[in-house]
Design an enzyme around this catalytic site. Structure first.
Site, short mmCIF file in Angstrom:
data_model
loop_
_atom_site.label_atom_id
_atom_site.label_comp_id
_atom_site.label_asym_id
_atom_site.label_seq_id
_atom_site.Cartn_x
_atom_site.Cartn_y
_atom_site.Cartn_z
CG HIS A 261 -5.42 1.78 4.29
ND1 HIS A 261 -5.93 2.96 4.77
CD2 HIS A 261 -5.41 0.92 5.34
CE1 HIS A 261 -6.20 2.83 6.07
NE2 HIS A 261 -5.89 1.59 6.43
CG ASP B 296 -1.49 5.75 -0.24
OD1 ASP B 296 -1.41 4.74 0.47
OD2 ASP B 296 -2.46 5.98 -1.00
NE ARG C 188 -2.94 -14.76 11.44
CZ ARG C 188 -3.18 -13.57 10.88
NH1 ARG C 188 -2.64 -13.25 9.73
NH2 ARG C 188 -3.94 -12.70 11.49
CD GLU D 123 -4.08 -5.10 8.32
OE1 GLU D 123 -4.07 -4.79 9.51
OE2 GLU D 123 -3.39 -4.51 7.47
CG ASN E 207 -1.59 1.35 1.44
OD1 ASN E 207 -2.39 1.76 0.60
ND2 ASN E 207 -1.24 2.06 2.51
NE ARG F 236 -1.48 -9.38 7.73
CZ ARG F 236 -1.17 -8.10 7.94
NH1 ARG F 236 -0.16 -7.52 7.32
NH2 ARG F 236 -1.90 -7.38 8.77
CG ASP G 55 0.35 -4.27 5.88
OD1 ASP G 55 0.05 -4.60 7.05
OD2 ASP G 55 0.65 -3.11 5.56
C1 5J7 Z 1 -4.68 0.64 9.64
C2 5J7 Z 1 -6.04 0.50 9.77
O1 5J7 Z 1 -6.88 0.68 8.73
C3 5J7 Z 1 -6.60 0.16 11.00
O2 5J7 Z 1 -7.95 0.04 11.15
C4 5J7 Z 1 -5.75 -0.06 12.09
O3 5J7 Z 1 -6.29 -0.44 13.25
C5 5J7 Z 1 -4.36 0.09 11.94
C6 5J7 Z 1 -3.84 0.45 10.73
C7 5J7 Z 1 -2.41 0.62 10.56
O4 5J7 Z 1 -1.84 -0.16 9.57
C8 5J7 Z 1 -0.52 -0.07 9.28
C9 5J7 Z 1 -0.03 -0.88 8.28
C10 5J7 Z 1 1.32 -0.79 7.97
O5 5J7 Z 1 1.82 -1.55 7.01
C11 5J7 Z 1 2.15 0.08 8.64
C12 5J7 Z 1 1.65 0.87 9.64
O6 5J7 Z 1 2.45 1.69 10.32
C13 5J7 Z 1 0.29 0.81 9.96
C14 5J7 Z 1 -0.25 1.65 11.01
O7 5J7 Z 1 0.46 2.47 11.62
C15 5J7 Z 1 -1.64 1.49 11.29
O8 5J7 Z 1 -2.24 2.25 12.28
C16 5J7 Z 1 -1.70 2.44 13.57
O9 5J7 Z 1 -2.53 1.85 14.56
C17 5J7 Z 1 -3.86 2.42 14.63
C18 5J7 Z 1 -4.67 1.70 15.73
C19 5J7 Z 1 -3.81 3.89 14.93
O10 5J7 Z 1 -5.11 4.40 14.86
C20 5J7 Z 1 -2.97 4.53 13.84
O11 5J7 Z 1 -2.83 5.89 14.14
C21 5J7 Z 1 -1.58 3.90 13.76
O12 5J7 Z 1 -0.85 4.23 14.91
C22 5J7 Z 1 0.46 4.66 14.66
O13 5J7 Z 1 1.32 3.58 14.90
C23 5J7 Z 1 0.85 5.79 15.58
O14 5J7 Z 1 -0.02 6.87 15.31
C24 5J7 Z 1 2.30 6.17 15.29
O15 5J7 Z 1 2.68 7.15 16.23
C25 5J7 Z 1 3.21 4.96 15.48
O16 5J7 Z 1 4.52 5.27 15.07
C26 5J7 Z 1 2.69 3.85 14.59
C27 5J7 Z 1 3.43 2.55 14.83
O17 5J7 Z 1 3.13 1.63 13.78
C28 5J7 Z 1 2.12 0.74 13.98
O18 5J7 Z 1 1.46 0.73 14.97
C29 5J7 Z 1 1.89 -0.24 12.92
C30 5J7 Z 1 0.69 -0.87 12.88
C31 5J7 Z 1 0.38 -1.89 11.93
C32 5J7 Z 1 -0.94 -2.27 11.84
C33 5J7 Z 1 -1.32 -3.26 10.98
O19 5J7 Z 1 -2.61 -3.66 10.91
C34 5J7 Z 1 -0.37 -3.89 10.21
O20 5J7 Z 1 -0.79 -4.87 9.39
C35 5J7 Z 1 0.92 -3.51 10.27
C36 5J7 Z 1 1.30 -2.52 11.13
CA CA Z 2 -3.51 3.67 -0.33
#
Ligand code: 5J7
Ligand code: CA
Length: 550
Positions: free
Chosen positions: A264, A230, A399, A297, A172, A258, A260
């Site tokens: 989005h 993006d 899983r 996802e 993405n 899977r 990711d």
């Molecule tokens: C996307 C969504 O649509 C959703 O509903 C959700 O719950 C989470 C995400 C999400 O996906 C990601 C995918 C990635 O490949 C990389 C990413 O960094 C993310 C990601 O950040 C992400 O959202 C985080 O978690 C949510 C609950 C918060 O609402 C978001 O703001 C975001 O939080 C951010 O996390 C913090 O704001 C930021 O400060 C911090 O650095 C960052 C750390 O990274 C993650 O937490 C990665 C999460 C992640 C989630 C996934 O589902 C995934 O498959 C992989 C990574």
């Molecule tokens: Ca996108």
């Protein structure tokens, strides 16, 4: 005889997907246009008839043949070896360690597959958090888990013992600002959207805007998720690079992906990308024509613009409602008796479109959907009960999560020196040490994978409940399971569906020759057995199956 000319065209589109089917355009004369929905693969049929009658017949036969191919090649099967079921996510494990785990544990104990952490180059972030692997820098296959040679060897060794590999693929987006170099040594400048290791330039990305409103599908798909640059998956260069990356992994012998952050990305763009993937590599034991299994996802808890049903025509989805609902049930927020209609009645996608789990790498940290109700290794009794229910129940493709322990939600895997990932250690009872939790090596979990394999194909029968939190059911005449989540003991004579005999309870012990290290249960000639589960037991489950008959 008639001659057909087939030409394949890919048409970018934003139409909503549907169940895969061939549609024909309305024109009365050839060439007829056929389209495979929702993949947007178009085929043109030029029919040169020797007589109008035979041309119609051949046209009809061709349609039938093409429809059959579409069904036979559908990417909804995990491509497991027969008799095996259940995959494990070996989160942040190194490839060499996974190869050994396939040979020493996963293969022998009946696991069918494994999900690995992203295999492509990621941004190196300070403190080495787990989430840096979700910030791609290039599609070179070097990460903290190992390099391409090690990955290729792992896939091969795992396939050789009947364990399939599924790769977590992140396309993405690329890395956010601050990720200036990657694990394979590439440099990047996310602030100008320059990723020369691929290469991608600013032309390959959507304009910068941030996602704040999940009720706006355009924003969710075309803007940046927490600053992650993006990619525009409608762009043909982006499609080419992603398809090349995925086909490279298929060549190495993986069984699926899977995807990711699929929520989005536009389903129509994903359909184009999936439609260009090669069949699985027959040199690794896959049947010819097998398609990669794709689980996307899509976090859909309801109440947002994007629905998982937009994705279930092109692949399976990670069913977050399953994680949320099973967590609530085994935390006592929902009575176990209500699990009697577990499945689509709970708002889940169809069984063959649902990748199900108790927790995943994201929601076990409270980062993702499900919130406080998600069960993790930190609440072992309830976690074992929920995992046993998931594995005993025929719904979905389950899983198992295999974690490293953490206190801080950003914390990365155990290392030897703050940088290099440490290998797991193993104790004499087969459990892991060195910071690795290895839920997949807990007896109550690996023995339920064996239960699922023993029950393969058998329907859920003999449901019983006490009107609150004591339940039991059988899988035909192959397996039987009972749960007690009430605060009083279960002591009942229950119908197990099993042939008469003495069985080893695979929750409290293991079958060892003709004896059982745990409880033994005797089933009478009427299929009934006296079942007891103390409310103070460590696990709250009892499970019997024909392969653990004494
Ligand atoms: C996307 C969504 O649509 C959703 O509903 C959700 O719950 C989470 C995400 C999400 O996906 C990601 C995918 C990635 O490949 C990389 C990413 O960094 C993310 C990601 O950040 C992400 O959202 C985080 O978690 C949510 C609950 C918060 O609402 C978001 O703001 C975001 O939080 C951010 O996390 C913090 O704001 C930021 O400060 C911090 O650095 C960052 C750390 O990274 C993650 O937490 C990665 C999460 C992640 C989630 C996934 O589902 C995934 O498959 C992989 C990574
Ligand atoms: Ca996108």
């Amino acid at each position: 005889m008639s001659i057909w000319q087939l030409s394949y065209l890919i048409a970018p589109s934003r139409d909503p997907p549907a169940i895969p089917h061939w549609s024909i355009d309305g024109s009365a004369d050839p060439p007829y246009k056929l389209e495979l929905w929702p993949f947007r693969i178009q085929t043109e049929l030029s029919v040169q008839p020797s007589s109008s009658r035979s041309s119609k017949m051949i046209f009809t036969k061709t349609l039938l043949a093409l429809a059959f191919v579409a069904i036979a090649n559908a990417q909804f099967s995990p491509n497991y070896e027969s008799g095996r079921n259940g995959m494990v996510h070996l989160f942040e494990w190194k490839w060499d360690d996974i190869a050994a785990e396939c040979e020493n544990f996963l293969g022998p104990y009946g696991y069918a597959g494994l999900q690995v952490s992203p295999v492509n180059e990621n941004a190196v972030k300070s403190g080495r958090p787990w989430w840096e692997r979700y910030q791609p820098i290039s599609y070179k296959l070097t990460t903290r888990s190992g390099n391409e040679e090690q990955f290729a060897s792992m896939v091969k060794r795992c396939n050789a013992v009947g364990v399939r590999t599924y790769v977590d693929v992140v396309f993405n987006h690329m890395a956010a600002d601050g990720g200036t170099y990657g694990t394979a040594g590439s440099t990047a400048d996310p602030s100008t959207k320059s990723f020369p290791g691929v290469p991608f330039s600013s032309l390959d990305f959507n304009p910068t805007c941030s996602i704040s409103n999940y009720n706006d599908a355009n924003q969710v798909r075309n803007c940046e998720l927490v600053g992650l640059r993006d990619l525009n998956q409608g762009n043909s260069w982006v499609q080419d690079k992603v398809v090349e990356f995925l086909n490279h992994l298929i060549e190495l012998g993986v069984a699926g992906f899977r995807v990711d952050a699929a929520k989005h990305m536009w389903p129509s763009d994903l359909g184009v990308i999936y439609g260009r993937l090669n069949n699985l590599n027959t040199a690794h034991g896959f049947s010819s024509g097998a398609k990669p299994y794709i689980f996307q996802e899509v976090i859909d808890m309801g109440g947002e613009a994007i629905s998982k049903t937009e994705y279930t025509g092109i692949g399976a989805v990670t069913e977050f409602r399953h994680s949320d609902s099973i967590g609530k049930a085994f935390r006592g927020k929902d009575q176990l008796q209500y699990l009697v209609n577990w499945g689509t009645a709970w708002g889940f996608a169809a069984s063959d479109r649902s990748l199900v789990f108790v927790d995943n790498h994201d929601n076990q940290r409270g980062h993702g959907a499900g919130g406080a109700d998600v069960l993790t290794y930190k609440v072992p009794k309830q976690y074992k009960m929920a995992s046993a229910f998931m594995l005993a129940h025929p719904f979905g493709v389950p899983r198992v999560m295999s974690s490293f322990s953490f206190d801080d939600t950003d914390q990365g895997p155990p290392t030897t020196d703050g940088t290099n990932i440490a290998s797991p250690g193993f104790n004499s009872d087969m459990s892991c040490s060195g910071g690795w939790v290895c839920e997949h090596r807990w007896r109550q979990i690996y023995n339920m994978v064996a239960f699922r394999n023993a029950a393969d194909g058998a329907e859920l029968q003999n449901w019983w409940d006490n009107g609150s939190n004591q339940i039991s059911f059988s899988r035909g005449n192959k397996a039987f399971v009972a749960f007690n989540n009430d605060n009083y003991d279960l002591n009942s004579s229950l119908q197990t569906g099993l042939p008469a005999g003495t069985y080893c309870d695979v929750i409290s012990g293991v079958k060892n020759g003709s004896s059982c290290t745990g409880k033994s249960v005797t089933v009478g000639s009427d299929g009934r057995a006296s079942i007891s589960i103390s409310s103070s037991a460590d696990d709250g489950v009892l499970a019997l199956h024909v392969n653990a008959k004494l």
